[in-house]
Design a protein around this motif. Structure first.
Motif, PDB file in Angstrom:
ATOM      1  N   PRO A  69      16.972  11.326  -1.088  1.00 53.17           N
ATOM      2  CA  PRO A  69      17.495  12.623  -1.505  1.00 53.17           C
ATOM      3  C   PRO A  69      18.158  12.581  -2.879  1.00 53.17           C
ATOM      4  CG  PRO A  69      18.761  11.724   0.330  1.00 53.17           C
ATOM      5  CD  PRO A  69      17.547  10.875   0.191  1.00 53.17           C
ATOM      6  N   TYR A  70      18.681  11.412  -3.262  1.00 51.75           N
ATOM      7  CA  TYR A  70      19.240  11.297  -4.613  1.00 51.75           C
ATOM      8  C   TYR A  70      18.133  11.439  -5.656  1.00 51.75           C
ATOM      9  CZ  TYR A  70      21.436   9.237  -8.746  1.00 51.75           C
ATOM     10  OH  TYR A  70      21.919   9.022 -10.027  1.00 51.75           O
ATOM     11  N   ARG A  71      17.020  10.769  -5.445  1.00 49.82           N
ATOM     12  CA  ARG A  71      15.906  10.872  -6.387  1.00 49.82           C
ATOM     13  C   ARG A  71      15.409  12.307  -6.498  1.00 49.82           C
ATOM     14  NH1 ARG A  71       9.897   8.065  -5.749  1.00 49.82           N
ATOM     15  NH2 ARG A  71       9.069   8.825  -7.753  1.00 49.82           N
ATOM     16  N   ARG A  72      15.459  13.042  -5.395  1.00 51.77           N
ATOM     17  CA  ARG A  72      14.995  14.431  -5.397  1.00 51.77           C
ATOM     18  C   ARG A  72      15.761  15.291  -6.385  1.00 51.77           C
ATOM     19  NH1 ARG A  72      14.916  15.063  -0.088  1.00 51.77           N
ATOM     20  NH2 ARG A  72      16.938  16.072   0.139  1.00 51.77           N
ATOM     21  N   LEU A  73      16.993  14.905  -6.702  1.00 49.50           N
ATOM     22  CA  LEU A  73      17.811  15.670  -7.650  1.00 49.50           C
ATOM     23  C   LEU A  73      17.399  15.437  -9.099  1.00 49.50           C
ATOM     24  CD1 LEU A  73      21.336  15.014  -6.090  1.00 49.50           C
ATOM     25  CD2 LEU A  73      19.881  17.025  -5.771  1.00 49.50           C
ATOM     26  N   PHE A  74      16.557  14.423  -9.346  1.00 47.92           N
ATOM     27  CA  PHE A  74      16.176  14.064 -10.716  1.00 47.92           C
ATOM     28  C   PHE A  74      14.660  13.989 -10.840  1.00 47.92           C
ATOM     29  CE2 PHE A  74      20.407  12.437 -10.020  1.00 47.92           C
ATOM     30  CZ  PHE A  74      21.082  12.642 -11.221  1.00 47.92           C
ATOM     31  N   PRO A  75      13.939  15.069 -10.584  1.00 51.61           N
ATOM     32  CA  PRO A  75      12.469  15.014 -10.648  1.00 51.61           C
ATOM     33  C   PRO A  75      11.986  14.616 -12.040  1.00 51.61           C
ATOM     34  CG  PRO A  75      13.252  17.291 -10.590  1.00 51.61           C
ATOM     35  CD  PRO A  75      14.432  16.436 -10.315  1.00 51.61           C
ATOM     36  N   GLY A  76      11.214  13.529 -12.079  1.00 55.74           N
ATOM     37  CA  GLY A  76      10.669  13.066 -13.349  1.00 55.74           C
ATOM     38  C   GLY A  76      11.677  12.398 -14.251  1.00 55.74           C
ATOM     39  N   ASP A  77      12.886  12.164 -13.795  1.00 55.73           N
ATOM     40  CA  ASP A  77      13.926  11.566 -14.630  1.00 55.73           C
ATOM     41  C   ASP A  77      14.608  10.425 -13.886  1.00 55.73           C
ATOM     42  OD1 ASP A  77      15.513  11.195 -16.833  1.00 55.73           O
ATOM     43  OD2 ASP A  77      16.864  12.871 -16.417  1.00 55.73           O
ATOM     44  N   THR A  95      14.800   7.312 -14.568  1.00 53.53           N
ATOM     45  CA  THR A  95      15.535   6.368 -15.412  1.00 53.53           C
ATOM     46  C   THR A  95      16.987   6.800 -15.565  1.00 53.53           C
ATOM     47  OG1 THR A  95      13.553   5.724 -16.640  1.00 53.53           O
ATOM     48  CG2 THR A  95      15.679   5.298 -17.689  1.00 53.53           C
ATOM     49  N   ASN A  96      17.194   8.058 -15.866  1.00 51.34           N
ATOM     50  CA  ASN A  96      18.557   8.567 -15.990  1.00 51.34           C
ATOM     51  C   ASN A  96      19.288   8.498 -14.656  1.00 51.34           C
ATOM     52  OD1 ASN A  96      20.752   9.887 -17.368  1.00 51.34           O
ATOM     53  ND2 ASN A  96      20.151  11.789 -16.354  1.00 51.34           N
ATOM     54  N   ALA A  97      18.585   8.825 -13.583  1.00 50.62           N
ATOM     55  CA  ALA A  97      19.194   8.751 -12.254  1.00 50.62           C
ATOM     56  C   ALA A  97      19.662   7.338 -11.965  1.00 50.62           C
ATOM     57  CB  ALA A  97      18.189   9.207 -11.197  1.00 50.62           C
ATOM     58  N   CYS A  98      18.856   6.354 -12.329  1.00 44.68           N
ATOM     59  CA  CYS A  98      19.197   4.963 -12.089  1.00 44.68           C
ATOM     60  C   CYS A  98      20.416   4.548 -12.900  1.00 44.68           C
ATOM     61  CB  CYS A  98      18.005   4.066 -12.435  1.00 44.68           C
ATOM     62  SG  CYS A  98      18.288   2.319 -12.111  1.00 44.68           S
TER      63      CYS A  98
END
Length: 229
Positions: A109-117, A119-122
């Protein structure tokens, strides 16, 4: 168990463990759900004592023990985040401490907040993890008190997932905690355990542990507003 010198609030610990059982047990029980009672408790299906131990350890000591090699920690996070399922039904944040000061951030669900981004999420989550690890926390006496209270709750059939009363056989839990006590007496510290194979098979855990203050003072503070959504 080593006799605790202080006792955590039983109600708070009960609510914490029951919330984990409800989240990770009930979904896998299907037709068997609802058959437990105080007179005939069911053995947890996807937890072992080690998994509850890990929950309580994370809540008391946070993330620090899992960051030995910072660069490797970052690489592992990036890899797990890329493979995390953004469509999974897990909550964004799971509370793992009685006082609400420590969370698991579930990577799907965390990744879902950053679609296509991703790297920034990480990068953002990596920074919060490092900040969490730098904050001193954890007390072995408090932790042993939590384990003792968990033992009492389990053996008194006080833990449930919905209507199902769940309990490890007392002899199984008692033996597990005796082994923990023996480790503490031999090495002078509490052991750090991994999730059990059965927990991994059913739940495929993919998360990072963070402190609330580190999260609240970061660019990811908005996650706290989304945790109940």
């Amino acid at each position: 168990m080593i006799p605790p010198q202080s006792s955590p609030g039983m109600w708070g610990l009960r609510e914490l463990i029951c919330s984990q059982y409800l989240l990770h047990e009930a979904v896998h029980r299907g037709a068997d759900s609802g058959t437990g009672s105080a007179g005939s408790p069911m053995i947890p299906l996807v937890h072992t004592p080690a998994d509850v131990y890990k929950l309580l350890h994370q809540g008391e000591f946070g993330v620090g023990h899992s960051i030995g090699d910072v660069e490797q920690f970052g690489r592992n996070l990036a890899r797990e985040l890329m493979y995390a399922d953004p469509n999974c039904q897990e909550p964004l944040l799971e509370r793992v401490s009685v006082d609400g000061s420590v969370f698991r951030v579930n990577l799907g669900p965390y990744r879902r907040l950053f679609p296509g981004d991703e790297t920034n999420a990480c990068v953002l989550l990596f920074q919060v993890c490092l900040a969490s690890a730098s904050a001193p926390r954890g007390n072995e006496v408090n932790f042993l008190a939590l384990l003792s209270t968990f033992q009492d709750l389990n053996n008194d059939y006080e833990l449930a997932a919905g209507e199902d009363i769940l309990a490890f056989p007392p002899r199984v839990l008692d033996l597990f905690l005796q082994e923990v006590t023996a480790f503490v007496e031999r090495f002078g510290t509490v052991p750090v355990l991994s999730h059990s194979p059965v927990y991994k098979r059913f739940n495929a855990p993919a998360y990072r542990v963070v402190d609330r203050p580190a999260l609240a003072n970061s660019a990811l503070a908005f996650l706290l507003e989304k945790k109940d959504q």
